[in-house]
Design a protein around this motif. Structure first.
Motif, PDB file in Angstrom:
ATOM      1  N   THR A  42       0.840  -1.196   0.000  1.00 13.68           N
ATOM      2  CA  THR A  42       0.000   0.000   0.000  1.00 13.68           C
ATOM      3  C   THR A  42       0.877   1.249   0.000  1.00 13.68           C
ATOM      4  OG1 THR A  42      -0.080  -0.064   2.415  1.00 13.68           O
ATOM      5  CG2 THR A  42      -1.870  -1.162   1.228  1.00 13.68           C
ATOM      6  N   HIS A  43       0.307   2.351  -0.400  1.00 15.33           N
ATOM      7  CA  HIS A  43       0.951   3.667  -0.376  1.00 15.33           C
ATOM      8  C   HIS A  43       2.110   3.796  -1.366  1.00 15.33           C
ATOM      9  CE1 HIS A  43      -1.492   3.597   3.106  1.00 15.33           C
ATOM     10  NE2 HIS A  43      -0.581   3.427   4.017  1.00 15.33           N
ATOM     11  N   VAL A  44       2.151   2.965  -2.411  1.00 15.82           N
ATOM     12  CA  VAL A  44       3.239   3.035  -3.382  1.00 15.82           C
ATOM     13  C   VAL A  44       2.683   3.266  -4.787  1.00 15.82           C
ATOM     14  CG1 VAL A  44       4.803   1.582  -2.046  1.00 15.82           C
ATOM     15  CG2 VAL A  44       3.317   0.530  -3.743  1.00 15.82           C
ATOM     16  N   ARG A  45       3.550   3.816  -5.634  1.00 16.12           N
ATOM     17  CA  ARG A  45       3.211   4.000  -7.042  1.00 16.12           C
ATOM     18  C   ARG A  45       4.500   3.866  -7.854  1.00 16.12           C
ATOM     19  NH1 ARG A  45       1.681   9.478  -7.813  1.00 16.12           N
ATOM     20  NH2 ARG A  45       0.094   9.048  -6.242  1.00 16.12           N
ATOM     21  N   ASP A  46       4.476   3.019  -8.856  1.00 11.39           N
ATOM     22  CA  ASP A  46       5.605   2.826  -9.765  1.00 11.39           C
ATOM     23  C   ASP A  46       6.879   2.406  -9.015  1.00 11.39           C
ATOM     24  OD1 ASP A  46       6.962   2.683 -12.163  1.00 11.39           O
ATOM     25  OD2 ASP A  46       7.292   4.843 -12.322  1.00 11.39           O
ATOM     26  N   VAL A  47       6.795   1.271  -8.326  1.00  8.68           N
ATOM     27  CA  VAL A  47       7.939   0.757  -7.575  1.00  8.68           C
ATOM     28  C   VAL A  47       9.067   0.407  -8.537  1.00  8.68           C
ATOM     29  CG1 VAL A  47       8.766  -1.176  -6.154  1.00  8.68           C
ATOM     30  CG2 VAL A  47       6.565  -0.096  -5.639  1.00  8.68           C
TER      31      VAL A  47
ATOM     32  N   GLY B  77       6.926   6.796  -8.238  1.00  5.98           N
ATOM     33  CA  GLY B  77       5.783   7.630  -8.602  1.00  5.98           C
ATOM     34  C   GLY B  77       5.338   8.601  -7.535  1.00  5.98           C
ATOM     35  N   THR B  78       5.862   8.463  -6.309  1.00  4.28           N
ATOM     36  CA  THR B  78       5.525   9.403  -5.231  1.00  4.28           C
ATOM     37  C   THR B  78       6.760  10.085  -4.646  1.00  4.28           C
ATOM     38  OG1 THR B  78       5.577   7.665  -3.543  1.00  4.28           O
ATOM     39  CG2 THR B  78       3.440   8.138  -4.568  1.00  4.28           C
ATOM     40  N   ASP B  79       7.932   9.855  -5.242  1.00  7.33           N
ATOM     41  CA  ASP B  79       9.188  10.440  -4.749  1.00  7.33           C
ATOM     42  C   ASP B  79       9.526  10.006  -3.331  1.00  7.33           C
ATOM     43  OD1 ASP B  79      10.173  11.815  -6.921  1.00  7.33           O
ATOM     44  OD2 ASP B  79       9.590  13.802  -6.225  1.00  7.33           O
ATOM     45  N   THR B  80       9.126   8.806  -2.929  1.00  8.08           N
ATOM     46  CA  THR B  80       9.358   8.387  -1.550  1.00  8.08           C
ATOM     47  C   THR B  80      10.017   7.017  -1.457  1.00  8.08           C
ATOM     48  OG1 THR B  80       7.164   7.390  -1.382  1.00  8.08           O
ATOM     49  CG2 THR B  80       7.368   9.661  -0.640  1.00  8.08           C
ATOM     50  N   VAL B  81      10.569   6.757  -0.286  1.00  6.51           N
ATOM     51  CA  VAL B  81      11.015   5.429   0.106  1.00  6.51           C
ATOM     52  C   VAL B  81      10.170   5.058   1.314  1.00  6.51           C
ATOM     53  CG1 VAL B  81      12.902   4.027   1.003  1.00  6.51           C
ATOM     54  CG2 VAL B  81      13.363   5.774  -0.735  1.00  6.51           C
TER      55      VAL B  81
ATOM     56  N   SER C 286       7.673  16.809  -1.524  1.00  4.96           N
ATOM     57  CA  SER C 286       6.358  16.613  -0.900  1.00  4.96           C
ATOM     58  C   SER C 286       5.236  16.674  -1.928  1.00  4.96           C
ATOM     59  CB  SER C 286       6.141  17.672   0.188  1.00  4.96           C
ATOM     60  OG  SER C 286       6.214  18.970  -0.381  1.00  4.96           O
ATOM     61  N   GLU C 287       5.587  16.608  -3.223  1.00 11.21           N
ATOM     62  CA  GLU C 287       4.591  16.764  -4.279  1.00 11.21           C
ATOM     63  C   GLU C 287       3.723  15.533  -4.510  1.00 11.21           C
ATOM     64  OE1 GLU C 287       5.468  18.937  -7.712  1.00 11.21           O
ATOM     65  OE2 GLU C 287       7.127  20.030  -6.794  1.00 11.21           O
ATOM     66  N   GLY C 288       4.157  14.372  -4.014  1.00 10.66           N
ATOM     67  CA  GLY C 288       3.356  13.162  -4.180  1.00 10.66           C
ATOM     68  C   GLY C 288       3.348  12.603  -5.588  1.00 10.66           C
ATOM     69  N   ARG C 289       4.306  13.032  -6.395  1.00 13.51           N
ATOM     70  CA  ARG C 289       4.428  12.539  -7.766  1.00 13.51           C
ATOM     71  C   ARG C 289       5.914  12.448  -8.113  1.00 13.51           C
ATOM     72  NH1 ARG C 289       5.261  16.827 -11.371  1.00 13.51           N
ATOM     73  NH2 ARG C 289       5.002  18.854 -10.405  1.00 13.51           N
ATOM     74  N   ASP C 290       6.211  11.901  -9.254  1.00 16.98           N
ATOM     75  CA  ASP C 290       7.583  11.655  -9.679  1.00 16.98           C
ATOM     76  C   ASP C 290       8.241  12.944 -10.159  1.00 16.98           C
ATOM     77  OD1 ASP C 290       9.943  10.605 -10.627  1.00 16.98           O
ATOM     78  OD2 ASP C 290       9.032   9.326 -12.139  1.00 16.98           O
ATOM     79  N   THR C 291       8.956  13.621  -9.265  1.00 13.86           N
ATOM     80  CA  THR C 291       9.666  14.844  -9.646  1.00 13.86           C
ATOM     81  C   THR C 291      11.189  14.687  -9.597  1.00 13.86           C
ATOM     82  OG1 THR C 291       9.697  15.761  -7.400  1.00 13.86           O
ATOM     83  CG2 THR C 291       7.780  16.295  -8.781  1.00 13.86           C
ATOM     84  N   HIS C 292      11.689  13.633  -8.945  1.00 15.31           N
ATOM     85  CA  HIS C 292      13.130  13.389  -8.838  1.00 15.31           C
ATOM     86  C   HIS C 292      13.541  12.044  -9.426  1.00 15.31           C
ATOM     87  CE1 HIS C 292      14.706  16.532  -5.914  1.00 15.31           C
ATOM     88  NE2 HIS C 292      13.444  16.850  -6.092  1.00 15.31           N
ATOM     89  N   HIS C 293      12.578  11.213  -9.752  1.00 15.19           N
ATOM     90  CA  HIS C 293      12.792   9.854 -10.264  1.00 15.19           C
ATOM     91  C   HIS C 293      13.761   9.072  -9.366  1.00 15.19           C
ATOM     92  CE1 HIS C 293      11.535   7.163 -13.402  1.00 15.19           C
ATOM     93  NE2 HIS C 293      12.751   6.624 -13.394  1.00 15.19           N
ATOM     94  N   VAL C 294      13.329   8.893  -8.116  1.00 17.75           N
ATOM     95  CA  VAL C 294      14.080   8.049  -7.187  1.00 17.75           C
ATOM     96  C   VAL C 294      14.091   6.658  -7.807  1.00 17.75           C
ATOM     97  CG1 VAL C 294      14.249   7.201  -4.831  1.00 17.75           C
ATOM     98  CG2 VAL C 294      13.252   9.463  -5.272  1.00 17.75           C
ATOM     99  N   ASN C 295      15.269   6.080  -7.994  1.00 19.10           N
ATOM    100  CA  ASN C 295      15.392   4.933  -8.879  1.00 19.10           C
ATOM    101  C   ASN C 295      15.833   3.637  -8.222  1.00 19.10           C
ATOM    102  OD1 ASN C 295      15.136   4.165 -11.677  1.00 19.10           O
ATOM    103  ND2 ASN C 295      17.330   3.875 -11.658  1.00 19.10           N
ATOM    104  N   SER C 296      16.805   3.679  -7.330  1.00 16.11           N
ATOM    105  CA  SER C 296      17.318   2.431  -6.767  1.00 16.11           C
ATOM    106  C   SER C 296      17.676   2.608  -5.299  1.00 16.11           C
ATOM    107  CB  SER C 296      18.528   1.935  -7.558  1.00 16.11           C
ATOM    108  OG  SER C 296      19.578   2.876  -7.465  1.00 16.11           O
ATOM    109  N   ILE C 297      17.797   1.479  -4.609  1.00 16.97           N
ATOM    110  CA  ILE C 297      18.125   1.481  -3.188  1.00 16.97           C
ATOM    111  C   ILE C 297      19.093   0.337  -2.926  1.00 16.97           C
ATOM    112  CG2 ILE C 297      16.139   0.038  -2.542  1.00 16.97           C
ATOM    113  CD1 ILE C 297      15.915   1.921  -0.019  1.00 16.97           C
TER     114      ILE C 297
END
Length: 181
Positions: free
Chosen positions: A83-88, A104-108, A129-140
């Motif tokens: 839950t709470h994820v988009r475009d993992v 898709g939410t700029d979060t981890v 804090s935009e809740g959308r893909d603005t930085h394209h967090v890509n890998s961990i």
């Protein structure tokens, strides 16, 4: 006998699995049963930790599921919805938790790992804090015992190829390790 496990993203049509097991000795390849409750269109995020294989499958309706498999038999141990994820894009198992890059939410997000499921999803870090893909967090990944992520950084045009402020961020210390990459 050497085997390789690969995840398939952007499949041409939804399938029951997005994991392929290739036997390098025989050349045999087979689709693994992930135990998904419905067909998936992509399989992103693959991790091996604590004697288990973790993989994320995404349906056409953008529902994300985590499949956990036994590493020796690849039998499904359990499947649960994320839950709470988009475009993992990527996952990591470390420190008794599952970390999920929600591009898709700029979060981890960090989920507590249970023997047969997940609990307590919390935002471990966010690029914006935009809740959308603005930085394209890509890998961990785990680096020297600490959790780090990579991101493209903000784009200056219509496509991600215009992002020139890529970075690596240490979540454990909450500091940038590298910038402008």
């Amino acid at each position: 006998m050497s085997k390789v496990l690969a995840s398939l993203c952007n499949m041409p049509q939804p399938a029951s699995s997005g994991l392929i097991l290739a036997d390098l000795g025989t050349g045999e390849c087979r689709l693994l049963d992930m135990g998904m409750p419905e067909k998936i269109k992509t399989c992103t995020g693959l991790a091996l930790a604590d004697g288990r294989v973790y993989a994320v499958g995404v349906t056409a309706a953008e529902v994300h599921y985590l499949a956990v498999l036994a590493p020796d038999t690849f039998a499904t141990l359990f499947v649960c919805q994320l839950t709470h994820v988009r475009d993992v894009h990527s996952i990591l198992v470390a420190h008794d938790a599952l970390y999920v890059v929600s591009t898709g939410t700029d979060t981890v997000l960090r989920y507590d790992l249970l023997p047969e499921g997940l609990s307590n999803p919390v935002v471990a870090w966010q690029a914006s804090s935009e809740g959308r893909d603005t930085h394209h967090v890509n890998s961990i990944a785990l680096w020297n015992g600490e959790v780090v992520i990579s991101a493209f950084g903000p784009k200056t045009g219509a496509t991600w190829s215009t992002a020139t402020g890529g970075y690596i961020h240490n979540l454990t210390q909450n500091r940038r390790v590298a910038e402008g990459i």
